[in-house]
Design an enzyme around this catalytic site. Structure first.
Site, PDB file in Angstrom:
ATOM      1  N   GLU A   1       9.065  14.046  -3.052  1.00 40.72           N
ATOM      2  CA  GLU A   1       8.852  13.821  -4.495  1.00 40.72           C
ATOM      3  C   GLU A   1       7.374  13.662  -4.834  1.00 40.72           C
ATOM      4  O   GLU A   1       7.018  13.619  -6.009  1.00 40.72           O
ATOM      5  CB  GLU A   1       9.658  12.587  -4.955  1.00 40.72           C
ATOM      6  CG  GLU A   1       9.106  11.235  -4.545  1.00 40.72           C
ATOM      7  CD  GLU A   1       9.330  10.891  -3.060  1.00 40.72           C
ATOM      8  OE1 GLU A   1       9.784  11.755  -2.298  1.00 40.72           O
ATOM      9  OE2 GLU A   1       9.019   9.744  -2.674  1.00 40.72           O
TER      10      GLU A   1
ATOM     11  N   GLU B   1      10.699   0.022   0.111  1.00 38.87           N
ATOM     12  CA  GLU B   1      10.831  -0.922   1.220  1.00 38.87           C
ATOM     13  C   GLU B   1      12.324  -1.072   1.494  1.00 38.87           C
ATOM     14  O   GLU B   1      13.070  -1.570   0.647  1.00 38.87           O
ATOM     15  CB  GLU B   1      10.184  -2.258   0.816  1.00 38.87           C
ATOM     16  CG  GLU B   1       9.844  -3.148   1.970  1.00 38.87           C
ATOM     17  CD  GLU B   1       8.956  -2.495   3.030  1.00 38.87           C
ATOM     18  OE1 GLU B   1       7.970  -1.817   2.673  1.00 38.87           O
ATOM     19  OE2 GLU B   1       9.270  -2.642   4.228  1.00 38.87           O
ATOM     20  N   SER B   2      12.750  -0.624   2.672  1.00 35.90           N
ATOM     21  CA  SER B   2      14.198  -0.543   2.928  1.00 35.90           C
ATOM     22  C   SER B   2      14.875  -1.914   2.924  1.00 35.90           C
ATOM     23  O   SER B   2      16.043  -2.033   2.545  1.00 35.90           O
ATOM     24  CB  SER B   2      14.460   0.180   4.253  1.00 35.90           C
ATOM     25  OG  SER B   2      13.800  -0.473   5.318  1.00 35.90           O
TER      26      SER B   2
ATOM     27  N   ILE C   1       4.264   8.008   4.571  1.00 38.45           N
ATOM     28  CA  ILE C   1       3.663   6.720   4.196  1.00 38.45           C
ATOM     29  C   ILE C   1       4.407   5.607   4.925  1.00 38.45           C
ATOM     30  O   ILE C   1       5.567   5.333   4.606  1.00 38.45           O
ATOM     31  CB  ILE C   1       3.728   6.493   2.667  1.00 38.45           C
ATOM     32  CG1 ILE C   1       3.050   7.649   1.917  1.00 38.45           C
ATOM     33  CG2 ILE C   1       3.070   5.151   2.309  1.00 38.45           C
ATOM     34  CD1 ILE C   1       3.300   7.646   0.422  1.00 38.45           C
TER      35      ILE C   1
ATOM     36  N   CYS D   1      12.451   8.459   3.311  1.00 41.57           N
ATOM     37  CA  CYS D   1      11.687   7.351   3.909  1.00 41.57           C
ATOM     38  C   CYS D   1      12.527   6.066   3.940  1.00 41.57           C
ATOM     39  O   CYS D   1      13.476   5.993   4.715  1.00 41.57           O
ATOM     40  CB  CYS D   1      10.362   7.203   3.180  1.00 41.57           C
ATOM     41  SG  CYS D   1       9.116   6.405   4.207  1.00 41.57           S
TER      42      CYS D   1
ATOM     43  N   HIS E   1       7.973  12.191   1.958  1.00 39.51           N
ATOM     44  CA  HIS E   1       8.184  12.013   0.516  1.00 39.51           C
ATOM     45  C   HIS E   1       8.094  13.342  -0.235  1.00 39.51           C
ATOM     46  O   HIS E   1       7.027  13.657  -0.790  1.00 39.51           O
ATOM     47  CB  HIS E   1       7.115  11.067  -0.040  1.00 39.51           C
ATOM     48  CG  HIS E   1       7.314   9.646   0.340  1.00 39.51           C
ATOM     49  ND1 HIS E   1       8.035   8.763  -0.430  1.00 39.51           N
ATOM     50  CD2 HIS E   1       6.889   8.952   1.413  1.00 39.51           C
ATOM     51  CE1 HIS E   1       8.041   7.575   0.144  1.00 39.51           C
ATOM     52  NE2 HIS E   1       7.355   7.659   1.274  1.00 39.51           N
TER      53      HIS E   1
HETATM   54  N1  GLN Z   1       7.995   1.178   5.800  1.00 41.83           N
HETATM   55  C1  GLN Z   1       9.053   1.226   4.815  1.00 41.83           C
HETATM   56  C2  GLN Z   1      10.339   0.608   5.378  1.00 41.83           C
HETATM   57  O1  GLN Z   1      10.420   0.343   6.560  1.00 41.83           O
HETATM   58  C3  GLN Z   1       9.313   2.636   4.359  1.00 41.83           C
HETATM   59  C4  GLN Z   1       8.075   3.194   3.682  1.00 41.83           C
HETATM   60  C5  GLN Z   1       8.349   4.223   2.627  1.00 41.83           C
HETATM   61  O2  GLN Z   1       9.462   4.340   2.113  1.00 41.83           O
HETATM   62  N2  GLN Z   1       7.306   4.934   2.256  1.00 41.83           N
HETATM   63  O3  GLN Z   1      11.231   0.365   4.651  1.00 41.83           O
END
Ligand code: GLN
Length: 192
Positions: A177, A47-48, A133, A78, A175
């Site tokens: 990984e 989650e950024s 994701i 991501c 992703h």
């Molecule tokens: N939705 C997340 C974000 O906005 C990112 C999702 C992820 O890293 N798989 O930070």
């Protein structure tokens, strides 16, 4: 080669498994001292906003910016891509602002939350099986940024970059990984 994974939040462990499979040393990075000891950095998905907030609390924003500006190779996946970016469409959040792109968070959400796709990537012979994701896409790229792969938005047929490179900065919406394909991590080890 010593590769660090920013270990504040998200799936840094999976990245370290990849790195070790490739024969490099992998360490978790949470302090400026640990950052000093690595040759390349991975910023994982997660989650950024959480990564940005924790990086601020841990005093890591400036040290990471400094090392990237000094030429350290970095791969953001991501949420990691969002954290590297210059700006985000419609959110204010802590960002490193070292990668000259504007990202749109949860961009595919309007169509479908999570999906997998085979992506053609510039410079790689075979497609990459990419896992998305709640992924961002890149809304706008700066002049120094090369687009290495894009996804076509269902419905509009518009292309959106999902893998970019700016010098030694690599960033993916997906992703790498989470598959057995080590080629994206190999690219990180080669850009240096
Ligand atoms: N939705 C997340 C974000 O906005 C990112 C999702 C992820 O890293 N798989 O930070």
């Amino acid at each position: 080669m010593m590769i660090g994974a920013l270990a504040l939040q998200g799936d840094f462990r999976e990245h370290l498994v990849m790195v070790r499979r490739l024969g490099a040393e992998g360490i978790e990075v949470r302090t400026p001292e640990e950052l000093d000891s690595i040759d390349a950095l991975i910023i994982p998905g997660g989650e950024s906003t959480a990564i940005g907030r924790l990086a601020t609390i841990y005093g890591l924003i400036e040290p990471i910016q400094q090392r990237i500006n000094d030429g350290m190779p970095v791969l953001g996946t991501c949420a990691g891509m969002i954290f590297l970016a210059a700006a985000t469409v419609s959110y204010e959040q802590p960002q490193l602002r070292v990668l000259d792109v504007v990202v749109e968070r949860n961009a595919f959400g309007r169509q479908v939350d999570s999906f997998e796709a085979d992506l053609d990537v510039c410079g790689l012979d075979d497609p990459v099986h990419a896992v998305f994701i709640r992924a961002p896409w890149i809304h706008k790229v700066g002049a120094e940024v090369d687009v290495l792969a894009s996804v076509v938005e269902p419905g509009s047929m518009q292309e959106h970059p999902v893998f970019v490179r700016q010098g030694r900065i690599l960033a993916t919406s997906f992703h790498p990984e989470l598959t057995d394909d080590t080629r994206i991590h190999e690219l990180l080890m080669e850009v240096g």
